[in-house]
Design a protein around this motif. Structure first.
Motif, mmCIF file in Angstrom:
data_model
loop_
_atom_site.group_PDB
_atom_site.id
_atom_site.type_symbol
_atom_site.label_atom_id
_atom_site.label_comp_id
_atom_site.label_asym_id
_atom_site.label_seq_id
_atom_site.Cartn_x
_atom_site.Cartn_y
_atom_site.Cartn_z
ATOM 1 N N UNK A 107 0.809 -1.704 0.206
ATOM 2 C CA UNK A 107 0.027 0.196 0.387
ATOM 3 C C UNK A 107 1.184 0.935 -0.006
ATOM 4 N N UNK A 108 1.572 0.898 0.558
ATOM 5 C CA UNK A 108 2.895 1.971 0.496
ATOM 6 C C UNK A 108 3.553 3.327 -1.126
ATOM 7 N N UNK A 109 3.696 2.198 -1.600
ATOM 8 C CA UNK A 109 4.043 1.986 -3.072
ATOM 9 C C UNK A 109 2.888 2.723 -4.012
ATOM 10 N N UNK A 110 1.702 1.781 -3.461
ATOM 11 C CA UNK A 110 0.291 2.923 -3.931
ATOM 12 C C UNK A 110 0.316 4.041 -4.180
ATOM 13 N N UNK A 111 0.474 4.375 -2.973
ATOM 14 C CA UNK A 111 0.109 5.475 -2.199
ATOM 15 C C UNK A 111 1.348 6.203 -2.874
ATOM 16 N N UNK A 130 6.781 8.649 -9.480
ATOM 17 C CA UNK A 130 6.134 7.713 -10.199
ATOM 18 C C UNK A 130 5.844 6.664 -10.272
ATOM 19 N N UNK A 131 6.802 6.540 -11.016
ATOM 20 C CA UNK A 131 7.189 5.322 -12.584
ATOM 21 C C UNK A 131 7.621 4.455 -11.566
ATOM 22 N N UNK A 132 9.190 4.565 -10.599
ATOM 23 C CA UNK A 132 9.365 3.501 -10.411
ATOM 24 C C UNK A 132 8.725 2.910 -9.444
ATOM 25 N N UNK A 133 7.654 4.164 -8.684
ATOM 26 C CA UNK A 133 6.814 3.687 -7.285
ATOM 27 C C UNK A 133 6.289 2.006 -7.856
ATOM 28 N N UNK A 134 5.083 2.766 -8.755
ATOM 29 C CA UNK A 134 4.247 2.418 -9.437
ATOM 30 C C UNK A 134 4.280 0.664 -10.608
#
Length: 195
Positions: free
Chosen positions: A95-99, A152-156
């Motif tokens: 959820x952290x990565x999603x946020x 955002x790109x690497x997180x997603x």
């Protein structure tokens, strides 16, 4: 191109705060990804070994501490509790990565809007302003948006990679539950037909 010192001197507090926030997001993204990736990889190998042991008859229960004192096949209820525990463990942190992936572009955009408003406020009283004066200011303001997208790109991407790994583990867990449930049911039916 502005130097880092010039950029910091010319930027507003809000823009610098936004870039700091995005930096924290980026570090958190990398930490969560590498931590969870190795944890999920280890868990996947462990569950695959457990499944292999059950299929070959070397094990009567999954290789989890929950089953270490069990001498017979576990009940369906205990297996479902175990599945819930595993799912919670493997999805924690996703959820952290999603946020981060969903909010980072907005945080960057916020920084850009504040910088542009600040720049137009400073330039507004001067009458006609040439493009060569406005362009560097807008260029500097857009750095926050670029930073948000860059985070955002690497997180997603990492979120999707880890989600797939968690799904693979869920499948292995469900296969173990299905095999043990079918074997227990077959044993009960065999016992009822004899008696």
């Amino acid at each position: 191109m502005l130097s880092l010192q010039g950029f910091i001197h010319n930027s507003s507090f809000i823009a610098l705060f936004v870039l700091f926030w995005l930096s924290v997001y980026f570090v958190a993204t990398l930490w969560v990804f590498f931590y969870k990736f190795f944890l999920l990889k280890t868990t996947c190998l462990k569950e695959q070994d457990s499944l292999d042991a059950i299929l070959t008859g070397k094990g009567i229960a999954p290789s989890d501490p929950l089953f270490q004192n069990i001498t017979k096949r576990p009940s369906k209820e205990l297996l479902l509790i175990w599945r819930s525990q595993v799912q919670k463990r493997i999805t924690t942190g996703l959820v952290v990565l999603s946020i981060i992936s969903s909010t980072a572009p907005f945080i960057g955009l916020f920084g850009t809007v504040v910088e542009i408003l600040d720049a137009f406020g400073k330039l507004g009283g001067g009458g006609q302003i040439a493009f060569d004066v406005i362009a560097p200011i807008i260029s500097q303001a857009l750095i926050a948006t670029a930073g948000g997208i860059l985070v955002a790109i690497p997180a997603y991407s990492f979120f999707l990679i880890l989600k797939r790994k968690a799904y693979d583990i869920s499948v292995l867990v469900q296969m173990q539950i299905d095999i043990l449930s079918v074997e227990k049911k077959a044993t009960k039916e065999k016992g009822n037909s004899v008696g």
